[in-house]
Scaffold this motif. Sequence first.
Motif, PDB file in Angstrom:
ATOM      1  N   ASP A   1       0.988  -1.027  -0.123  1.00  0.00           N
ATOM      2  CA  ASP A   1      -0.027  -0.020  -0.011  1.00  0.00           C
ATOM      3  C   ASP A   1       0.890   1.253  -0.065  1.00  0.00           C
ATOM      4  OD1 ASP A   1      -2.262  -1.468   0.263  1.00  0.00           O
ATOM      5  OD2 ASP A   1      -2.355  -1.602   2.309  1.00  0.00           O
ATOM      6  N   LEU A   2       1.633   1.593  -1.008  1.00  0.00           N
ATOM      7  CA  LEU A   2       2.559   2.385  -1.141  1.00  0.00           C
ATOM      8  C   LEU A   2       2.303   3.222  -2.508  1.00  0.00           C
ATOM      9  CD1 LEU A   2       6.047   0.854  -0.419  1.00  0.00           C
ATOM     10  CD2 LEU A   2       4.592   2.862   1.069  1.00  0.00           C
ATOM     11  N   PRO A   3       2.319   4.478  -2.766  1.00  0.00           N
ATOM     12  CA  PRO A   3       1.952   5.482  -3.724  1.00  0.00           C
ATOM     13  C   PRO A   3       2.786   4.967  -4.992  1.00  0.00           C
ATOM     14  CG  PRO A   3       2.164   6.762  -1.816  1.00  0.00           C
ATOM     15  CD  PRO A   3       2.809   5.498  -1.509  1.00  0.00           C
ATOM     16  N   PHE A   4       2.274   5.170  -6.198  1.00  0.00           N
ATOM     17  CA  PHE A   4       3.010   4.785  -7.102  1.00  0.00           C
ATOM     18  C   PHE A   4       3.511   3.258  -7.546  1.00  0.00           C
ATOM     19  CE2 PHE A   4       4.063   9.342  -5.959  1.00  0.00           C
ATOM     20  CZ  PHE A   4       3.244   9.625  -6.640  1.00  0.00           C
ATOM     21  N   VAL A   5       3.235   2.484  -6.533  1.00  0.00           N
ATOM     22  CA  VAL A   5       3.521   0.915  -6.539  1.00  0.00           C
ATOM     23  C   VAL A   5       2.665   0.382  -7.085  1.00  0.00           C
ATOM     24  CG1 VAL A   5       4.716  -0.716  -5.320  1.00  0.00           C
ATOM     25  CG2 VAL A   5       5.389   1.407  -4.900  1.00  0.00           C
ATOM     26  N   PRO A   6       2.460  -0.176  -7.957  1.00  0.00           N
ATOM     27  CA  PRO A   6       1.300  -1.086  -8.714  1.00  0.00           C
ATOM     28  C   PRO A   6       1.063  -2.377  -7.941  1.00  0.00           C
ATOM     29  CG  PRO A   6       3.088  -1.480 -10.136  1.00  0.00           C
ATOM     30  CD  PRO A   6       3.614  -0.421  -9.139  1.00  0.00           C
ATOM     31  N   GLN A   7       0.237  -3.357  -8.081  1.00  0.00           N
ATOM     32  CA  GLN A   7       0.092  -4.622  -7.139  1.00  0.00           C
ATOM     33  C   GLN A   7       0.349  -5.545  -8.512  1.00  0.00           C
ATOM     34  OE1 GLN A   7      -3.918  -4.979  -5.566  1.00  0.00           O
ATOM     35  NE2 GLN A   7      -3.956  -2.986  -4.985  1.00  0.00           N
ATOM     36  N   PHE A   8       0.823  -6.662  -8.065  1.00  0.00           N
ATOM     37  CA  PHE A   8       1.113  -7.784  -9.277  1.00  0.00           C
ATOM     38  C   PHE A   8       0.227  -8.875  -8.728  1.00  0.00           C
ATOM     39  CE2 PHE A   8       4.876  -4.941  -8.795  1.00  0.00           C
ATOM     40  CZ  PHE A   8       5.057  -4.901 -10.306  1.00  0.00           C
ATOM     41  N   LYS A   9      -0.410  -9.524  -9.579  1.00  0.00           N
ATOM     42  CA  LYS A   9      -1.042 -10.690  -9.469  1.00  0.00           C
ATOM     43  C   LYS A   9      -0.902 -11.778 -10.306  1.00  0.00           C
ATOM     44  CE  LYS A   9      -6.189 -11.913  -9.357  1.00  0.00           C
ATOM     45  NZ  LYS A   9      -7.572 -11.364  -9.746  1.00  0.00           N
ATOM     46  N   LEU A  10      -0.657 -13.033  -9.737  1.00  0.00           N
ATOM     47  CA  LEU A  10      -0.302 -14.264 -10.105  1.00  0.00           C
ATOM     48  C   LEU A  10      -1.354 -15.162 -10.192  1.00  0.00           C
ATOM     49  CD1 LEU A  10       3.220 -15.180  -8.382  1.00  0.00           C
ATOM     50  CD2 LEU A  10       2.802 -14.356 -10.718  1.00  0.00           C
ATOM     51  N   GLU A  11      -1.501 -15.773 -11.442  1.00  0.00           N
ATOM     52  CA  GLU A  11      -2.686 -16.648 -11.331  1.00  0.00           C
ATOM     53  C   GLU A  11      -2.326 -17.989 -12.107  1.00  0.00           C
ATOM     54  OE1 GLU A  11      -6.412 -13.388 -12.845  1.00  0.00           O
ATOM     55  OE2 GLU A  11      -4.965 -14.051 -14.262  1.00  0.00           O
ATOM     56  N   LEU A  12      -2.803 -18.820 -11.428  1.00  0.00           N
ATOM     57  CA  LEU A  12      -2.010 -20.330 -11.958  1.00  0.00           C
ATOM     58  C   LEU A  12      -3.313 -21.328 -12.228  1.00  0.00           C
ATOM     59  CD1 LEU A  12      -0.006 -22.623 -12.251  1.00  0.00           C
ATOM     60  CD2 LEU A  12      -0.396 -22.884  -9.748  1.00  0.00           C
ATOM     61  N   ILE A  13      -3.277 -21.725 -13.432  1.00  0.00           N
ATOM     62  CA  ILE A  13      -4.269 -22.949 -13.505  1.00  0.00           C
ATOM     63  C   ILE A  13      -3.457 -24.203 -14.136  1.00  0.00           C
ATOM     64  CG2 ILE A  13      -4.603 -22.287 -15.969  1.00  0.00           C
ATOM     65  CD1 ILE A  13      -7.400 -23.058 -15.923  1.00  0.00           C
ATOM     66  N   THR A  14      -3.995 -25.377 -13.260  1.00  0.00           N
ATOM     67  CA  THR A  14      -3.084 -26.563 -13.595  1.00  0.00           C
ATOM     68  C   THR A  14      -4.299 -27.806 -13.740  1.00  0.00           C
ATOM     69  OG1 THR A  14      -1.343 -26.018 -12.017  1.00  0.00           O
ATOM     70  CG2 THR A  14      -1.655 -28.252 -12.350  1.00  0.00           C
ATOM     71  N   LEU A  15      -3.868 -28.627 -14.939  1.00  0.00           N
ATOM     72  CA  LEU A  15      -4.886 -29.556 -15.190  1.00  0.00           C
ATOM     73  C   LEU A  15      -4.106 -30.932 -15.110  1.00  0.00           C
ATOM     74  CD1 LEU A  15      -7.882 -30.255 -16.241  1.00  0.00           C
ATOM     75  CD2 LEU A  15      -6.852 -30.031 -18.534  1.00  0.00           C
ATOM     76  N   ILE A  16      -4.499 -31.706 -14.268  1.00  0.00           N
ATOM     77  CA  ILE A  16      -3.787 -33.202 -14.049  1.00  0.00           C
ATOM     78  C   ILE A  16      -4.601 -34.242 -14.601  1.00  0.00           C
ATOM     79  CG2 ILE A  16      -2.442 -34.183 -12.263  1.00  0.00           C
ATOM     80  CD1 ILE A  16      -2.650 -31.938 -10.464  1.00  0.00           C
ATOM     81  N   LYS A  17      -3.692 -35.036 -15.461  1.00  0.00           N
ATOM     82  CA  LYS A  17      -4.423 -36.137 -15.689  1.00  0.00           C
ATOM     83  C   LYS A  17      -3.586 -37.466 -15.908  1.00  0.00           C
ATOM     84  CE  LYS A  17      -3.920 -34.780 -20.596  1.00  0.00           C
ATOM     85  NZ  LYS A  17      -4.683 -34.267 -21.706  1.00  0.00           N
ATOM     86  N   ASP A  18      -4.296 -38.632 -16.382  1.00  0.00           N
ATOM     87  CA  ASP A  18      -3.408 -39.842 -16.745  1.00  0.00           C
ATOM     88  C   ASP A  18      -2.628 -40.213 -15.630  1.00  0.00           C
ATOM     89  OD1 ASP A  18      -4.116 -39.610 -19.482  1.00  0.00           O
ATOM     90  OD2 ASP A  18      -2.323 -38.240 -19.897  1.00  0.00           O
ATOM     91  N   TYR A  19      -3.487 -40.266 -14.315  1.00  0.00           N
ATOM     92  CA  TYR A  19      -2.909 -41.253 -13.284  1.00  0.00           C
ATOM     93  C   TYR A  19      -2.513 -42.486 -13.219  1.00  0.00           C
ATOM     94  CZ  TYR A  19      -3.573 -36.901 -10.342  1.00  0.00           C
ATOM     95  OH  TYR A  19      -3.555 -35.714  -9.655  1.00  0.00           O
ATOM     96  N   SER A  20      -1.516 -42.926 -13.084  1.00  0.00           N
ATOM     97  CA  SER A  20      -1.277 -44.600 -12.794  1.00  0.00           C
ATOM     98  C   SER A  20      -0.714 -44.809 -11.249  1.00  0.00           C
ATOM     99  CB  SER A  20      -0.231 -44.620 -13.752  1.00  0.00           C
ATOM    100  OG  SER A  20       0.132 -46.029 -13.512  1.00  0.00           O
ATOM    101  N   ILE A  21      -1.781 -45.215 -10.676  1.00  0.00           N
ATOM    102  CA  ILE A  21      -1.749 -45.531  -9.002  1.00  0.00           C
ATOM    103  C   ILE A  21      -0.981 -46.552  -8.767  1.00  0.00           C
ATOM    104  CG2 ILE A  21      -2.927 -45.272  -6.941  1.00  0.00           C
ATOM    105  CD1 ILE A  21      -3.332 -42.762  -8.557  1.00  0.00           C
ATOM    106  N   ASN A  22      -0.054 -46.585  -7.548  1.00  0.00           N
ATOM    107  CA  ASN A  22       0.591 -47.639  -6.862  1.00  0.00           C
ATOM    108  C   ASN A  22       1.274 -48.444  -8.097  1.00  0.00           C
ATOM    109  OD1 ASN A  22       0.224 -46.798  -4.523  1.00  0.00           O
ATOM    110  ND2 ASN A  22      -1.691 -48.088  -4.326  1.00  0.00           N
ATOM    111  N   THR A  23       1.944 -47.851  -8.930  1.00  0.00           N
ATOM    112  CA  THR A  23       2.769 -48.713  -9.919  1.00  0.00           C
ATOM    113  C   THR A  23       4.402 -48.560  -9.620  1.00  0.00           C
ATOM    114  OG1 THR A  23       2.792 -46.637 -11.415  1.00  0.00           O
ATOM    115  CG2 THR A  23       1.125 -48.423 -11.903  1.00  0.00           C
ATOM    116  N   SER A  24       5.018 -49.437  -9.845  1.00  0.00           N
ATOM    117  CA  SER A  24       6.539 -49.224  -9.537  1.00  0.00           C
ATOM    118  C   SER A  24       7.074 -48.066 -10.316  1.00  0.00           C
ATOM    119  CB  SER A  24       7.148 -50.699  -9.819  1.00  0.00           C
ATOM    120  OG  SER A  24       8.480 -50.645  -9.587  1.00  0.00           O
ATOM    121  N   ILE A  25       7.849 -47.358  -9.594  1.00  0.00           N
ATOM    122  CA  ILE A  25       8.584 -46.461 -10.084  1.00  0.00           C
ATOM    123  C   ILE A  25       9.930 -46.243  -9.878  1.00  0.00           C
ATOM    124  CG2 ILE A  25       8.830 -43.802 -10.297  1.00  0.00           C
ATOM    125  CD1 ILE A  25       6.143 -43.365  -9.356  1.00  0.00           C
ATOM    126  N   PRO A  26      11.090 -46.563 -10.674  1.00  0.00           N
ATOM    127  CA  PRO A  26      12.243 -46.713 -10.419  1.00  0.00           C
ATOM    128  C   PRO A  26      13.169 -45.724  -9.642  1.00  0.00           C
ATOM    129  CG  PRO A  26      12.092 -46.553 -12.642  1.00  0.00           C
ATOM    130  CD  PRO A  26      10.773 -46.565 -12.110  1.00  0.00           C
TER     131      PRO A  26
END
Length: 781
Positions: free
Chosen positions: A322-347
Amino acid sequence: MRTRVLLLLLLIVAAAQLDVYAQPVVRLSGTITDAHTHEVLPRASVAILGTRSGTIANSDGKYSLALTAGSTVRLRISSLSYRPDTITISIAADTRRDIELTPYPAELETVVVTSDASREQARKIMREVIRRKKLWRDCLHSYQCTAYSRWNMRTISGDDTTVRSVVESNADGYWRSDKGLYERVTARRQTANFPAEANQFSLGEIMNFYDNRIDFDEFSLTTPVADDAFSSYDYDLVGTGTVGNSPVWKIRLYPGVASEAFDGVVWIDQIDYSIAYLDLTPSAAVKLGPMKDIRLQQTFDLFRDTFWMPVNLRSQVTFKLDLPFVPQFKLELITLIKDYSINTSIPDSMFIGPRHRAAPQADSTSKTVFEESRPIPLATDEAKAYHTIDSSVAAHKSDSSGGGFSLLDVLSFLDIPRYDQIEGFRFGIAQSVKPLDSWPLTLSGALAYGLRDKQWKYDVGLRQGLIWKTQKRSVFTGSLSGEFSGEYKDVQDVWLWLSAHYFDDLAARGDAYSSVETSITSLIYKRDYQQFYRHKGFSVGLDGSPVSGLQPSLTYRNENIWDADSLRLVNDSIPSQKHTNATLALSLGYDIPVHGMSIELGATLTTASHGLGSDYAFTTAQVDLSASKRLGGWGVMQITGLYQTTLAGGLPRWNLLYFETRDEFFSKFDHIRGMKPFEFMGDRIWSVDIDHNFYDLPTRLLGLNFLDPLNLQWRVHAAIAATSITHSATAPAATTGERPYTEIGFGVGNIYHIINLDATWRLDHKTGSDFYPSVNLQFVF
């Protein structure tokens, strides 16, 4: 021969058939809107029935799906507060299909809250949610997934919400309960002002609200369905309704007043007691500095008929000062997660190396292919940002005119004028230059003139790296107008520096305050915070950069000191006598994190002797300790301790030990606020300062919610200190004697994120006025 010809014919036929049967990918796209108001519906879900595939609409309500040409698919389109719609579509070429959803007559059926009935019902529901979660959560040992992520940064200044950068990536994620999450970015794209090499993570850490804790900065927040959630939350059933085709309960969260938790609403499926949707923000007890207006939204899907995994996450956060002449910065994130493979062996090989890394081919995907495979369309302003930023960066790189010398180049040499009772107004110029970016050498110089003492002062120096390593690193720059850019360039990590200075100046004892602060108080009160003497000489030092938290330095200083009659500091009877003081100082700094506590320890040994070229011989030692600890939602406590003593010899007047104190109406958090500057000195001193920041806890406890927008911080502080003279050759000075100095006080701060007001009372060594109001100008988060 016939066999070879036959084989060739078979290959030709096979290739022809592949050409016949290979089906190109086409795109189905459109806009999802409200059937009544025709307003767009951001975040609407588009699922392909019978599969785990789908997408979500962007902030403009636009969606896009990659489908096989000639296929027929059934799509289910849903959005919170709207009746879901199912459509069947056959697609042979790129097709546009706009979709309208009909809102429910009311978002949810309102539950009338009577006594504690709704609260008790909500508790029963959440207990069942937690019980069922524990049945499957303990069986989750590993998973793999793919994800698309996009975040943008925009400035908010009035009506201007310009997007300043866009970063996108596709990634493969690998998680094991004993290793955590590792990910590999497989394809990435970003606006030209963001270096590709910095775009190395997509998922970061999957924020799964089915976990017991979610980490935010230095906080570990309890989730609404944690095993111990009832120690941090109460719940209220505020409505029922439908999300998608499923009936849901709408439950409001009530975090404890000092709980590091979340605030908001969760929608619970009435059939399987799963989380259908949540919309949360960190609770009021979670203080994240300039990060404000944090909002987290998440949906889940069922995999292998057992495991509820996050498939969609949206978050936004505003960086706000909240200072004069200093703009606000806004970050917006969107994530789409798919293709789950559950409890498989991962080396184990998948968990070697950096936790977040980019695959070698991440930048080889062409722009066209990346855009065709983008599961969530760019919003209009994001697409515009790509075009505008990429074009402007290209134009800047092609502009080879350079050169020129502007007024800003001249102004960069000017120091801020300052004022004191010795020099009057002091004007000067100063500059430091690094001749070669590839070489760790910095040259500096300063020249100043005092109007009252009519004396020129100067300081020239250099700082050269002796041991260093050069490596590529992302370097970002910005401006108050919101411009943002980054480079991936060579940066030197220096482990050992050599520094040297030659000077002829007015030395100031007492350096806790800036030249602006000391100038203001000197002009108003006609007295200085510092004590001054003229010195001329040189210094040479070796400084080590922090290695494993340890930072050493060794400095030799040789200076001639002159008495000044107006200063009455060194020797009143011989005002023009020259003294030679040569010292060797060894310092060690050490940062130690211990069980969530931040500890900074410093030690310095200083010696002066005739063998070093000094007129005086003495040895002093100093130990200082600062420890801070966040006490959950009860705020942060900081304790600062100082001990200095003379081990041998007697101190001349300009080496007497002293406390940093209040400068008239300016004060500092870790300094004594009721003592006058240089009121007590000696050759042995000690002090302990305690400061506790409760943030807005008192106003929340009192229910003064109208003060919430001010983000006020409430503090208490106390200090105790003592000085003495233990060596007979030490210059005389006023000490605290047998009775230590003590003070207590309180304050309110965070006004415009920089102003803190304090009130302090002296409890010992009382004077005519034992009450001292002061202002502290520091960022406190």
